[in-house]
Design an enzyme around this catalytic site. Structure first.
Site, PDB file in Angstrom:
ATOM      1  N   GLU A   1      28.514  -2.182  35.516  1.00 41.43           N
ATOM      2  CA  GLU A   1      28.700  -1.796  36.977  1.00 41.43           C
ATOM      3  C   GLU A   1      30.043  -1.181  37.031  1.00 41.43           C
ATOM      4  OE1 GLU A   1      28.241  -4.414  40.431  1.00 41.43           O
ATOM      5  OE2 GLU A   1      29.874  -2.929  41.681  1.00 41.43           O
TER       6      GLU A   1
ATOM      7  N   ARG B   1      36.028   3.273  42.511  1.00 41.71           N
ATOM      8  CA  ARG B   1      37.282   2.962  43.229  1.00 41.71           C
ATOM      9  C   ARG B   1      38.434   3.739  42.698  1.00 41.71           C
ATOM     10  NH1 ARG B   1      36.876  -3.724  43.183  1.00 41.71           N
ATOM     11  NH2 ARG B   1      34.862  -3.776  44.110  1.00 41.71           N
TER      12      ARG B   1
ATOM     13  N   LYS C   1      22.697  -8.420  46.416  1.00 42.87           N
ATOM     14  CA  LYS C   1      23.990  -8.971  45.819  1.00 42.87           C
ATOM     15  C   LYS C   1      24.756  -9.794  47.302  1.00 42.87           C
ATOM     16  CE  LYS C   1      28.617  -7.029  45.326  1.00 42.87           C
ATOM     17  NZ  LYS C   1      29.479  -6.038  44.680  1.00 42.87           N
TER      18      LYS C   1
HETATM   19  C1  3PG Z   1      34.759  -6.918  43.225  1.00 39.99           C
HETATM   20  O1  3PG Z   1      34.500  -6.232  44.315  1.00 39.99           O
HETATM   21  O2  3PG Z   1      35.980  -6.632  42.709  1.00 39.99           O
HETATM   22  C2  3PG Z   1      33.962  -7.751  42.780  1.00 39.99           C
HETATM   23  O3  3PG Z   1      33.312  -8.603  43.902  1.00 39.99           O
HETATM   24  C3  3PG Z   1      34.642  -8.814  41.849  1.00 39.99           C
HETATM   25  O4  3PG Z   1      35.352  -9.765  42.533  1.00 39.99           O
HETATM   26  P1  3PG Z   1      35.849 -10.894  41.431  1.00 39.99           P
HETATM   27  O5  3PG Z   1      37.073 -10.158  40.744  1.00 39.99           O
HETATM   28  O6  3PG Z   1      36.295 -11.998  42.228  1.00 39.99           O
HETATM   29  O7  3PG Z   1      35.013 -11.227  40.211  1.00 39.99           O
END
Ligand code: 3PG
Length: 201
Positions: free
Chosen positions: A34, A38, A122
């Site tokens: 994934e 961002r 999710k």
């Molecule tokens: C995110 O949006 O960055 C994910 O949910 C990952 O979360 P994490 O860094 O706690 O694994």
């Protein structure tokens, strides 16, 4: 969700790292990737991975605007993940013809997602939503929903979550530590991926 026990949540800052990072994860047995939308290079990273790492199943995450589904598909993404779901996002994903893993956090949101035709969801943010306890509780009245808890999941907490019947896989950013990526420590990433892949389901 059935292809890997863990889906890495990837943030690509430097486009040059996208393909070696994907190769390192795939080498460790993690092939579902994934790439979060961002950073400015995210779509270019998806395109590069789709073209150069055919063993990878690459998708996009952090989709929050309807037009991003078509952009992601054009870049080569084969699935999309959102942190939440709105009717507009559901319609746009359908229109783009891209499989969607929508984010939910409450029973009403699970029901709304089921009404939209999504039963793979999710749980986000998993830790804040109650993680194991929440998933176990949701499995009573809503056993038809299969979850990928994401947010605060670690290699230590993942096995207990994966043991739940309504968890298909978990998501997390721990597979791609920023310092290892910046250092180009691809063997280190492969080792983390191997450990994650061995969690099984
Ligand atoms: C995110 O949006 O960055 C994910 O949910 C990952 O979360 P994490 O860094 O706690 O694994």
């Amino acid at each position: 969700m059935r292809s890997c026990p863990v889906m890495p949540v990837i943030v690509i800052d430097d486009l040059e790292t996208a393909v070696p990072l994907a190769r390192a994860l795939v080498a460790g047995g993690i092939k579902v990737l994934e790439v979060t939308l961002r950073t400015p290079v995210a779509l270019a990273a998806v395109k590069a991975i789709a073209e150069s790492v055919p063993e990878a199943i690459v998708g996009v995450g952090t989709v929050v605007r309807p037009e991003q589904f078509a952009e992601a598909k054009a870049a080569g993404a084969v699935f999309a993940v959102t942190p939440g779901l709105t009717p507009k996002l559901a319609a746009a994903a359908r229109e783009a013809g891209i499989p969607l893993l929508p984010g939910v956090m409450t029973p009403s949101e699970v029901i709304a997602a089921l009404e939209e035709g999504f039963d793979a969801l999710k749980l986000f943010p998993a830790e804040q939503a109650g993680s194991y306890g929440m998933l176990k509780a949701l499995g009573g009245p809503l056993p038809q929903a299969l979850f990928c808890p994401t947010g605060g999941v670690t290699v230590e907490s993942a096995p207990k979550l994966l043991a739940l019947p309504n968890v298909g896989c978990v998501g997390g950013s721990w597979l791609c530590p920023k310092d290892l990526v910046a250092a180009g420590d691809w063997a280190g990433i492969t080792a983390i991926a191997r450990e994650a892949a061995a969690l099984g389901k």
